[in-house]
Design an enzyme around this catalytic site. Structure first.
Site, short mmCIF file in Angstrom:
data_model
loop_
_atom_site.label_atom_id
_atom_site.label_comp_id
_atom_site.label_asym_id
_atom_site.label_seq_id
_atom_site.Cartn_x
_atom_site.Cartn_y
_atom_site.Cartn_z
N GLU A 260 0.97 -1.58 0.06
CA GLU A 260 -0.51 -0.30 0.18
C GLU A 260 0.78 0.55 0.30
O GLU A 260 1.82 1.43 0.92
CB GLU A 260 -0.90 -0.07 1.12
CG GLU A 260 -1.44 -1.33 1.37
CD GLU A 260 -3.03 -1.03 3.02
OE1 GLU A 260 -2.52 -0.07 3.33
OE2 GLU A 260 -3.84 -2.43 2.66
N HIS A 278 -8.38 0.90 1.86
CA HIS A 278 -7.90 0.93 3.82
C HIS A 278 -8.58 2.41 4.35
O HIS A 278 -8.31 2.96 4.70
CB HIS A 278 -6.51 1.28 3.51
CG HIS A 278 -5.95 0.65 4.72
ND1 HIS A 278 -4.45 0.10 5.39
CD2 HIS A 278 -6.61 0.62 5.85
CE1 HIS A 278 -4.86 -0.63 6.01
NE2 HIS A 278 -5.76 -0.03 7.18
#
Length: 532
Positions: A260, A278
């Site tokens: 990420e 997220h």
């Protein structure tokens, strides 16, 4: 002089007001490194989120600093060992986002079941295609929950309202506790085979990384839908893409990814995959809760009062100097116990022996519990929240003390009975030589050892016979694993033996299984003590 609280990122106004009533509050941009270092020189406390790094350099500049507060759960941007070494208390907000995270998992499950994202995109693009997006009902289905920590429990409680059958895999939760929640505990393989929906709620550890991979996705019930709003990497993304392409998995909802941020993935090409960046903790309520929680903790810390969400209790002054050297040992014994037992016992006794019992050793019980649960729950484990984690899982922990430690100056033994009737015991001591204090692992299940509890440890129980050492060395060498130290303990030639190896790197579970099969081990375990 009024204490100064430095706020380096956005914080709820209610939290700022709470602090301003008693302290001087200063706000800066924590990503401006020179400004941060200059401001820290006058700060008694600093509150950060995820963008500000409080590392060794920052702590050196902060000569007055007494507390670092993270308005959130993770502590990746805070150098915890450096803070502890300088006597700086570190706190976070461990439960601030659990409701938001559980709700995000429910939202993803429903979106995947009803093709919500794809249908929305199609309609916005100008096409009315009702027949293309026939979904499935949740009612009457079997929902598998992988991990019954706090978020997993909240998710299960919410899904129960849909009239589903709930099953769960979590080797660290007692069946009685699961039954209270209306959840049936099963093996991971059975969960994969029986579930219509699977939601993952585990921490990311070496043991859980890739937990649902290629093999597991061949076991799933055809048409299953999988949700991961916990940690990236728990579900193997390449294997999931293959299972989606082959039609065995009917859909997936993902809020987290192995790497990420991410903007390009084979998973993004599937219409039956819902993805979000997220967002598990991204609600106004979670952010406000986090801000208020750490503001209260900072206020307590600056007043010199007990702080419930303190992460590094060793920074406090309440622990006696004679007890402090035993804290890391107790925590590591807890980790070793969990690894060797293969699960948390229904009842655990922490036995502390020696002259140290003249002091308050309650913190050693907490340190051991922290070690027991830290590898297996998704939230940050602290000396304060760990009793609640144990109660949530139906685990009873008690402390026993005695002055007689035998040949040792002090001795900590962690002893527990598992639901299958087995008992497990591990023991350790701290040896003092001049100014040097060295921790030792001295017993595992009645086998005497003299080993430093550090690095990556491998444990094998097997029948004593020639050739075992060679088999282990060859197999680990072939896997690129270097052996740093080895000890073998046995009660009699040809009888049961215990081998403990210290190796230089983490060992893949399949390699561990290969070694175990090669020597006919009755039990094998690995524990990584490098980052505790």
């Amino acid at each position: 002089m009024t204490a100064v609280v430095l706020v380096t990122e956005e914080l709820a106004q209610a939290a700022l007001d709470l602090l301003a009533d008693e302290f001087t509050v200063r706000q800066i941009d924590g990503t401006d490194r020179p400004a941060l270092l200059a401001a820290l020189a006058e700060a008694d406390a600093v509150i950060v989120r995820s963008a500000t790094r409080i590392d060794a350099e920052a702590l050196t500049a902060a000569t007055r600093l007494r507390v670092v507060a993270r308005a959130g759960v993770g502590l990746d941007n805070i150098d915890l060992p450096a803070a502890t070494a300088r006597g700086v208390l570190v706190v976070n907000a461990p439960t601030s986002n659990i409701v938001s995270a559980a709700e995000q998992a429910v939202a993803l499950l429903l979106a995947v079941a009803r093709h919500t994202a794809a249908a929305s995109a199609t309609l916005k693009a100008g096409a009315w295609r009702r027949s293309a997006f026939t979904g499935v009902e949740v009612q009457g289905k079997t929902v598998g929950v992988v991990g019954l920590g706090r978020i997993g429990v909240l998710f299960a409680q919410r899904m129960a309202a849909f009239g589903v059958r709930l099953i769960a895999y979590d080797p660290y939760v007692q069946p009685a506790r699961a039954a209270q929640l209306g959840v049936q505990l099963v093996t991971l393989d059975d969960l994969l085979k029986e579930s219509d929906f699977i939601s993952v709620h585990l921490p990311r550890t070496p043991e859980t990384l890739g937990l649902i991979g290629e093999r597991e996705l061949t076991l799933v019930k055809p048409g299953v839908r999988i949700v991961n709003a916990a940690r990236g990497g728990l579900v193997d993304e390449a294997a999931l893409a293959e299972a989606l392409a082959g039609g065995r998995v009917a859909g997936a909802g993902l809020d987290v990814f192995e790497t990420e941020p991410i903007t390009d993935s084979p998973l993004f090409g599937f219409d039956n995959v819902v993805v979000t960046p997220h967002l598990g903790a991204s609600t106004a309520e979670a952010q406000d809760k986090a801000g208020l929680a750490v503001a209260r903790s900072v206020r307590l810390a600056l007043r010199g009062q007990f702080v419930p969400d303190a992460v590094n209790v060793r920074a406090g002054s309440a622990v006696d100097e004679d007890v402090r050297p035993l804290l890391p040992l107790a925590e590591r014994l807890g980790r070793v116990f969990t690894a060797v037992a293969g699960g948390v016992a229904a009842r655990v006794t922490v036995e502390v022996r020696g002259e140290v019992v003249a002091h308050d050793v309650t913190v050693l019980e907490l340190a051991t519990m922290k070690g027991l649960f830290a590898p297996v729950v998704e939230e940050t484990v602290t000396y304060v929240n760990v009793p609640h984690l144990a109660a949530d899982r139906g685990v009873e922990v008690e402390l026993a003390t005695a002055e007689d430690a035998g040949e040792h100056a002090n001795l900590i033994t962690v002893r527990g009975a598992l639901p299958d009737g087995r008992t497990v015991a591990v023991a350790g001591t701290v040896v003092t030589s001049g100014t040097r204090e060295t921790a030792k692992l001295v017993e595992v299940d009645g086998f005497e050892l003299d080993l430093a509890p550090e690095g990556v440890l491998l444990f094998f129980r097997y029948r004593d016979r020639p050739g075992v050492v060679g088999t282990i060395g060859t197999t680990l060498g072939g896997a690129g694993v270097n052996i740093a130290a080895m000890q073998v303990a046995r009660r009699a030639a040809g009888g049961q033996a215990l081998m403990v190896l210290t190796v230089d790197s983490a060992v893949d579970p399949e390699v561990l299984n290969t070694v175990s099969r090669g020597i006919g081990a009755t039990r094998a375990a690995a524990v990584d003590l490098r980052a505790d």
